[in-house]
Design an enzyme around this catalytic site. Structure first.
Site, mmCIF file in Angstrom:
data_model
loop_
_atom_site.group_PDB
_atom_site.id
_atom_site.type_symbol
_atom_site.label_atom_id
_atom_site.label_comp_id
_atom_site.label_asym_id
_atom_site.label_seq_id
_atom_site.Cartn_x
_atom_site.Cartn_y
_atom_site.Cartn_z
ATOM 1 C CG ASP A 70 -1.706 1.233 1.415
ATOM 2 O OD1 ASP A 70 -2.378 1.644 0.455
ATOM 3 O OD2 ASP A 70 -1.647 1.825 2.507
ATOM 4 C CG ASP B 274 -1.550 7.843 0.639
ATOM 5 O OD1 ASP B 274 -0.845 8.860 0.653
ATOM 6 O OD2 ASP B 274 -2.219 7.484 -0.350
ATOM 7 C CG ASP C 135 -2.033 2.078 6.540
ATOM 8 O OD1 ASP C 135 -2.297 1.807 5.347
ATOM 9 O OD2 ASP C 135 -2.401 3.133 7.087
#
Length: 249
Positions: free
Chosen positions: A24, A26, A186
């Site tokens: 991922d 961001d 995250d």
């Protein structure tokens, strides 16, 4: 070379034997929070709304800029109509691109972990809900784009995380095999996408999730990229395969 489009793959139609680590963006690879907040506050200032903070951001990010803008207005008690979103989205994009990369930086240890993975024969890719027109230039400006087998954004396909097809198509374009791939993320969108794709996942504790990463049940968890080694990747793959194919007596 356009790394973001589905047409790009150095190995289209070829399944490679190398392990693939899909990141991922961001809150996982890059700490983009300061610039997301700055551009979002610039955007909502057009309607004289109170600025958002990092504490707000964890509830806003994850589904791209349009959804983030909508959520910011909802947070302030001003829902947007469909017609109102487009000019605000353009305002956000213009500001974000003009200041890129701003204060955004790779999380500590990321680049060293990429060195280790590549040295040990792994390939890396990006699967993000950030729009291609933001994700690709950001990674280029940070000197990371050329290291990626492929970069797919939230607008690359007609679906996005947590839809497992976003991850599976990223793996396919990178020439990977889902059974030899892991997703590092995250947030719930990342871990749920991995679950939906039956792909092993590695959750990070330092991102933008509004719930503890352990609550999302990733295959394994790290708190720093110093922990991301090929040995951990292989352990994560093995654990993921055990979960998919449990041994019965």
């Amino acid at each position: 070379m356009d790394l973001a489009t589905p047409s790009f793959s150095a190995s289209e139609g070829l399944i490679l034997t190398a392990t693939l680590v899909v990141f991922d963006l961001d809150g996982t690879m890059i700490d983009t929070a300061p610039d997301l907040i700055e551009s979002l506050n610039h955007t909502i200032a057009a309607r004289d709304l109170e600025p958002v903070s990092f504490d707000d951001l964890t509830h806003l990010v994850g589904q791209g800029a349009r959804v983030m803008i909508r959520r910011a207005f909802d947070l302030r008690g001003y829902p947007l109509s469909d017609q109102e979103v487009d000019p605000l989205f353009d305002r956000f994009i213009d500001h974000y691109k003009a200041h890129m990369p701003g204060q955004s930086r790779p999380f500590a240890g990321l680049e060293a972990s990429l060195d280790r993975l590549e040295r040990d024969g792994c390939r890396v890719a990006v699967c993000t809900n950030k729009a291609e027109q933001l994700a690709v230039p950001l990674l280029r400006k940070l000197g990371l784009a050329d290291r990626m087998a492929v970069i797919t954004g939230g607008d690359t396909f007609a679906f996005r995380k947590p839809d497992g097809r976003h991850l599976l198509e990223t793996i396919r374009l990178a020439g990977g095999d889902p059974a030899k791939s892991i997703l590092v993320g995250d947030s719930v969108n990342d871990i749920q996408a991995a679950h939906n794709a039956s792909v092993a996942s590695l959750g990070v504790t330092f991102g933008y999730s509004d719930v503890p990463i352990a609550d999302l049940n990733p295959t394994r968890i790290i708190s720093h990229f110093d922990e991301l080694t090929v040995e951990l990747v292989q352990e994560t793959l093995a654990a993921g395969n055990r979960a998919k194919f449990p041994v019965t007596a």
